[in-house]
Design an enzyme around this catalytic site. Structure first.
Site, mmCIF file in Angstrom:
data_model
loop_
_atom_site.group_PDB
_atom_site.id
_atom_site.type_symbol
_atom_site.label_atom_id
_atom_site.label_comp_id
_atom_site.label_asym_id
_atom_site.label_seq_id
_atom_site.Cartn_x
_atom_site.Cartn_y
_atom_site.Cartn_z
ATOM 1 N N TYR A 183 1.115 -1.177 -0.133
ATOM 2 C CA TYR A 183 -0.059 -0.384 0.091
ATOM 3 C C TYR A 183 0.668 1.178 -0.282
ATOM 4 O O TYR A 183 0.401 2.206 -0.794
ATOM 5 C CB TYR A 183 -0.792 -0.199 1.170
ATOM 6 C CG TYR A 183 -1.750 1.318 1.439
ATOM 7 C CD1 TYR A 183 -3.025 1.254 0.619
ATOM 8 C CD2 TYR A 183 -1.413 1.818 2.533
ATOM 9 C CE1 TYR A 183 -3.447 2.070 1.231
ATOM 10 C CE2 TYR A 183 -2.518 2.952 2.779
ATOM 11 C CZ TYR A 183 -3.373 3.196 2.011
ATOM 12 O OH TYR A 183 -4.111 3.848 2.224
ATOM 13 N N LYS A 195 1.199 4.139 -3.235
ATOM 14 C CA LYS A 195 0.649 5.056 -2.604
ATOM 15 C C LYS A 195 1.999 6.438 -2.855
ATOM 16 O O LYS A 195 2.076 7.261 -3.349
ATOM 17 C CB LYS A 195 0.443 5.481 -1.168
ATOM 18 C CG LYS A 195 -0.765 4.627 -0.774
ATOM 19 C CD LYS A 195 -2.359 5.183 -1.753
ATOM 20 C CE LYS A 195 -3.057 4.938 -1.074
ATOM 21 N NZ LYS A 195 -4.990 5.144 -2.459
#
Ligand code: ADP
Length: 252
Positions: free
Chosen positions: A160, A164
């Site tokens: 993640y 990002k």
């Protein structure tokens, strides 16, 4: 009604932040094409229509090219154009790095980063072509969804956090590359309690309400609106002054 006559695509619009963003954009006057894998997103179309707005749902996985194609073509063919892209769809596959599977890595990178890429690419191509045809800058706004995890890391969320970080770089490249056509691109690091983030946030600090998607959405509407004309290539932490540094529970 700062977005009257404008058309927006919002991904992950079936729940949480994406739902609040779609509702806020519609309340500001935009027609909204919602993208989501979940059939629940049809309820958000109903909510927007009940409030007198216009909305359509494209069901599908944003990391599939066909879904990204259909989202942009639906905006253009059914609502007459595309002015705002809000990339928000995401999934989590939390696991500590030493035992993270290939599938857990690939799924999160694919949905977040490839999803943002496909929609950004398609919207950019539409805007570039329109600007050339019209001989004038277009109205184009991109709001991408990053996270403080890209800068601070997050234990158990290497996939993640990496996605990002990529989204921040994609946002900067979009802002820089598309400015000449009239496009503005920014990213937010939101803090909002949703089904996806519930397990990450502890209780709100004393005296503070937990931030909800409805607290974040008006800022996205602002970035999508005409008053944000001078703002591009920026990353906004929409956190209500709270200290960042949240971490997913450790999943080994
Ligand atoms: P948040 O609001 O924090 O982003 P939620 O879990 O509340 O998190 O909402 C994420 C939305 O993204 C959900 O409606 C979910 O169905 C949607 N979504 C997840 N994966 C995909 C995907 N691959 N393509 C499209 N939508 C997706």
């Amino acid at each position: 009604m700062g977005l009257h006559g404008k058309v927006a695509v919002v991904t992950g619009a079936g729940a949480g932040l994406g739902r609040a963003e779609a509702l806020a954009l519609a309340a500001a006057g935009a027609s909204v094409v919602l993208g989501d894998v979940s059939p629940d997103a049809a309820d958000v179309v109903d909510e927007i229509e009940a409030l007198g707005g216009k909305a359509l749902l494209v069901r599908g996985d944003v990391s599939e090219r066909s879904t990204a194609d259909e989202l942009v073509s639906t905006a253009v063919e059914r609502f007459g154009g595309l002015h705002v892209l809000v990339n928000n769809a995401g999934v989590l596959r939390d696991r500590m790095l030493f035992s993270m599977s290939d599938e857990e890595w690939d799924t999160v990178i694919r949905v977040h980063l490839r999803g943002h890429f496909l929609l950004s690419r398609n919207a950019s191509a539409y805007w570039r072509d329109k600007s050339k045809k019209d001989g004038a800058p277009v109205y184009g706004r991109v709001v991408n969804t990053s996270s403080e995890a890209f800068l601070l890391g997050s234990a158990g969320q290497a996939n993640y956090a990496a996605a990002k970080a990529g989204i921040v770089a994609l946002t900067l490249a979009t802002a820089r590359g598309l400015a000449r056509y009239g496009v503005r691109a920014n990213a937010i690091c939101p803090r909002a309690r949703t089904a996806m983030t519930e397990h990450v946030f502890g209780p709100a600090p004393q005296g503070q309400d937990p931030l909800s998607p409805e607290h974040v959405a008006p800022f996205v509407t602002y970035l999508a609106g005409p008053e944000a004309q001078a703002i591009s290539g920026q990353l906004f932490v929409v956190y209500g002054g709270m200290v960042a540094l949240v971490s997913a529970p450790v999943v080994e």
